[in-house]
Design a protein around this motif. Structure first.
Motif, mmCIF file in Angstrom:
data_model
loop_
_atom_site.group_PDB
_atom_site.id
_atom_site.type_symbol
_atom_site.label_atom_id
_atom_site.label_comp_id
_atom_site.label_asym_id
_atom_site.label_seq_id
_atom_site.Cartn_x
_atom_site.Cartn_y
_atom_site.Cartn_z
ATOM 1 N N ARG A 154 0.889 -1.159 0.000
ATOM 2 C CA ARG A 154 0.000 0.000 0.000
ATOM 3 C C ARG A 154 0.925 1.205 0.000
ATOM 4 N NH1 ARG A 154 -4.871 1.530 4.014
ATOM 5 N NH2 ARG A 154 -4.641 -0.635 4.581
ATOM 6 N N GLY A 156 2.303 4.793 0.693
ATOM 7 C CA GLY A 156 2.252 6.031 1.447
ATOM 8 C C GLY A 156 1.444 6.063 2.723
ATOM 9 N N THR A 157 0.871 4.965 3.184
ATOM 10 C CA THR A 157 0.093 4.999 4.420
ATOM 11 C C THR A 157 0.443 3.809 5.292
ATOM 12 O OG1 THR A 157 -1.722 3.742 3.449
ATOM 13 C CG2 THR A 157 -1.868 6.140 3.291
ATOM 14 N N GLU A 158 0.080 3.918 6.538
ATOM 15 C CA GLU A 158 0.231 2.788 7.460
ATOM 16 C C GLU A 158 -1.078 2.028 7.493
ATOM 17 O OE1 GLU A 158 2.793 1.694 9.387
ATOM 18 O OE2 GLU A 158 4.104 3.134 8.417
ATOM 19 N N ASP A 160 1.666 -0.803 5.893
ATOM 20 C CA ASP A 160 2.349 -0.809 4.600
ATOM 21 C C ASP A 160 1.727 -1.763 3.589
ATOM 22 O OD1 ASP A 160 4.158 1.016 5.567
ATOM 23 O OD2 ASP A 160 5.548 -0.523 6.259
#
Length: 185
Positions: A154, A156-158, A160
């Protein structure tokens, strides 16, 4: 790899594809383990919408019958064979007052261990063992088996990763665990 002469029906049927290579980096194994622990916590805490957000839009969630572990879900009976839209419907029903099998809801505790990770070109294959303890109405049911996750990056966000495929392979029949499966494994 299972040595010659030793067989395990679950491991033999769920080995990662030949294109995968075993991950040896402790930091990645730890991060994947934390992802699995967080996923388990979301289910135990009944944060089902947050759990559902971990899935890729094209993901599939499978629970094969213990009698037919190697079958193709398109042609063999599965206890659960959900796409994200059907999984979202299952989550909505579980959260509603109309889910009589889960009203009041069960308390569950998930234990996950023996996390193994394989790197693929398009993501990760993960195998882990689980035990789910379900308590409802004074009755304790136990479910044990192997989780198989396919995780894709994924950006750019947590966290991953997103779950592309989640398969819960039970080591026993549902009848031996109280005869019903009303919780998400």
């Amino acid at each position: 790899m299972i040595p010659t002469g030793l067989t395990s029906p679950v491991i033999a049927r769920t080995a990662p594809a030949d294109a995968a290579r075993a991950v040896r980096e402790p930091a990645l194994i730890c991060a994947v383990s934390q992802f699995l622990f967080e996923e388990a916590a979301l289910l135990d805490e009944w944060r089902l919408d947050a759990w559902l957000s971990l899935f890729h839009p094209d993901a599939v969630y499978l629970v094969p019958t213990p009698e037919d572990l190697g079958g193709d879900p398109a042609t063999t009976l599965h206890l659960v064979h959900d796409t994200v839209p059907t999984l979202a419907g299952r989550v909505e029903r579980l959260k509603s007052k109309h889910a009589h099998a889960e009203s009041p809801r069960s308390r569950t505790r998930r234990h996950i261990g023996n996390v193994r990770v394989w790197q693929r070109l398009d993501g990760l294959d993960v195998r882990s063992v689980f035990q789910v303890v379900r308590v409802r109405g004074g009755v304790v049911d136990r479910y044990a088996g192997v989780y198989e996750h396919t995780l894709v990056p994924r950006s750019g966000t947590e966290p991953d990763w997103l779950i592309m495929r989640r398969r819960a392979v039970l080591d026993h029949s549902i009848e031996s665990a109280g005869g019903q499966l009303s919780v998400l494994l």
